[in-house]
Enzyme design. Sequence first.
Site, PDB file in Angstrom:
ATOM      1  N   LYS A 116       0.898  -1.066  -0.049  1.00 11.25           N
ATOM      2  CA  LYS A 116      -0.037  -0.098   0.001  1.00 11.25           C
ATOM      3  C   LYS A 116       0.793   1.380   0.161  1.00 11.25           C
ATOM      4  CE  LYS A 116      -4.380  -2.118   2.185  1.00 11.25           C
ATOM      5  NZ  LYS A 116      -3.713  -3.296   2.193  1.00 11.25           N
ATOM      6  N   GLU A 200      -2.986   6.640   8.066  1.00 11.89           N
ATOM      7  CA  GLU A 200      -3.947   7.653   7.093  1.00 11.89           C
ATOM      8  C   GLU A 200      -5.147   8.405   7.931  1.00 11.89           C
ATOM      9  OE1 GLU A 200      -4.695   4.770   3.038  1.00 11.89           O
ATOM     10  OE2 GLU A 200      -6.285   4.890   4.620  1.00 11.89           O
ATOM     11  N   HIS A 235     -15.237  -4.616   7.710  1.00 16.80           N
ATOM     12  CA  HIS A 235     -14.489  -4.180   6.611  1.00 16.80           C
ATOM     13  C   HIS A 235     -14.748  -5.515   5.599  1.00 16.80           C
ATOM     14  CE1 HIS A 235     -12.291  -1.607   8.577  1.00 16.80           C
ATOM     15  NE2 HIS A 235     -11.865  -2.210   9.984  1.00 16.80           N
ATOM     16  N   ARG A 297      -7.101  -7.882  -9.718  1.00 16.31           N
ATOM     17  CA  ARG A 297      -8.017  -9.351 -10.061  1.00 16.31           C
ATOM     18  C   ARG A 297      -9.366  -8.986 -10.308  1.00 16.31           C
ATOM     19  NH1 ARG A 297     -10.874  -9.456  -5.565  1.00 16.31           N
ATOM     20  NH2 ARG A 297      -9.766  -8.792  -3.394  1.00 16.31           N
TER      21      ARG A 297
END
Length: 628
Positions: A116, A200, A235, A297
Amino acid sequence: MIRSLLIANRGEIACRIIRTARRMGIRTVAVYSDADAQALHVRSADAAMHIGPSPARESYLVGEKIIAAAKDAGVDAIHPGYGFLSENADFAQSVIDSGLVWVGPSPDSIRAMGLKDAAKQRMIAAGVPVTPGYLGADQSPERLRAEAEAVGYPVLIKAVAGGGGKGMRRVDAAQQFLEMLASCQREAASSFGNADVLIEKYVLSPRHIEVQVFGDTRGNVVHLFERDCSLQRRHQKVIEEAPAPGMDAATREAICAAAVRAAKAVDYIGAGTIEFIADASEGLRADRIWFMEMNTRLQVEHPVTEEITGVDLVEWQLRVASGEPLPLKQEELSISGWAMEARLYAEDPARGFLPSTGPLGHLRLPVDRSRVDTGVEEEGAISPFYDPMIAKVIAKGSDRAEAIANLEDAVSNVEVWPVKTNAAFLARLLQDPDFVAGNVDTGAIERKLDDLTAPQPVSIALFKDAMDKLVFADSRLSSLFNDPAPIPGFRLNADKAFQQGLYIDGHYVTHFEDNDRFSANAYAVGGASAIGFQDGAAYQMSLAYRGGGHHSAHDGDILSPMPGKVIAVAVTQGQAVTKGQKLLTLEAMKMEHSLTAPFDGVVAELNAAAGAQVQVEALLARIEATAE
């Protein structure tokens, strides 16, 4: 064009790929573990290859076995589906090095988007907006805490190699930071072999918006518009839709253009998804939508994009992997209608959504009401070794309201037994006023979880259908019934002393709700037992009847509702018991069923012993009422 294809996956996505490949005239080869020897994807393919024991780490996650199977089967290409090895760059490279076609992006693209922090640095260079935060190499707790304070709480700590909601912690105050950091790093190291994290800014009204992108080997990249995946629990996505509610044309143009730039920045080939987080506190705005990550994907929710664009994304994957250009240019793609997908899982919402495994003795999916992508069938089973998804239920409408109505109708008519499902939870979620109004964010489910999982009242419709299936199967009661359409609190015409009711999941019920919204159905499984379905929920029911001022001779008979095994006896003969007290536990159809006392009394007869196998309607115990 690829002539033969091995699918390095299982279940629903394997069946999905097989359908498109067969339509294109491509021979398909499935792989399977011990647990999947009789699975639907194995029988649907043209050939199948065994690759090992049931645990995925010994079969579906062993790239060498899959490549060996592909070589033995003589295929041209390998399609990884999603999950398992689909985003494993080393596996992709091994497939290519073995001389086979890899149906997916290049290993370099997978690596570029796999971490990430590196992916965000690349996106910044490409002019793609990213969430404010810290991506640095200094991973000392002191530096990370300082950066969190500079960003401003709340913040999100995320594993740089994370995914699927793992390695992620929200921190609301400085005093929580170090504890949350350590927890996140432990989980990241255990799950991904990499403890590095990034920081973040946590968005307080977050919407999860993602854009489907597609690239070919000739440098062309298009987007197929956005999806909204904001309805999540821990999530994990629950309901997805396309397009995103509240998305105006200008914001759509901005976010989709950013997604194309992101894909081009890594020379992307094939199907991929650029995921964004939006601050929806003031609606969707282009200046408040930021890049999160890329999934290199096909996505689980790809059918909603197919439904609004008319594109078969698996066909595009196979054509692009064969070296063909993208079938359509950007200006040839458009949105038509609205589509929604609900993930039907084998899980029990009443028990914290614990997975529910075992045989699918009864399975009715709404194929006449919606598109259903599944990898299981009746008389199959939900294995404890893999993801407990039963199906993806997809509905379309001319607008969002119609899509919601169609999907609610579809999930409400799901019938699964004895495995538990989240169908009733999905139906209630689709009825939620905030969701219907488009007021959703990623915390919506958690805020309403108690209401969404609370037991529903039993409807008259279910009561009547169950009575119709049960009453005449009980020879002791058939002569008492003169009214073919019972009502709540119905008293038998032949004897005013008797009252009719049901034992539903072990509880005696006499009051039923008169609500036309409920849809209901029941089917008998033997003698005095039936399984009822109402708005996606399943109920085990047995006939119950009792007197208003006294009890009949048979009121206290405790009968086995179905063939099974007595696993525990909680009382002894002659023991005094109270209404609702557990008498014994029966294991039937891989589930435990508690049988309880219908009223205060004494155990006058006990015919059950732990370990005994019993047949349907066997008299296990008899309770004599306490004198009034």
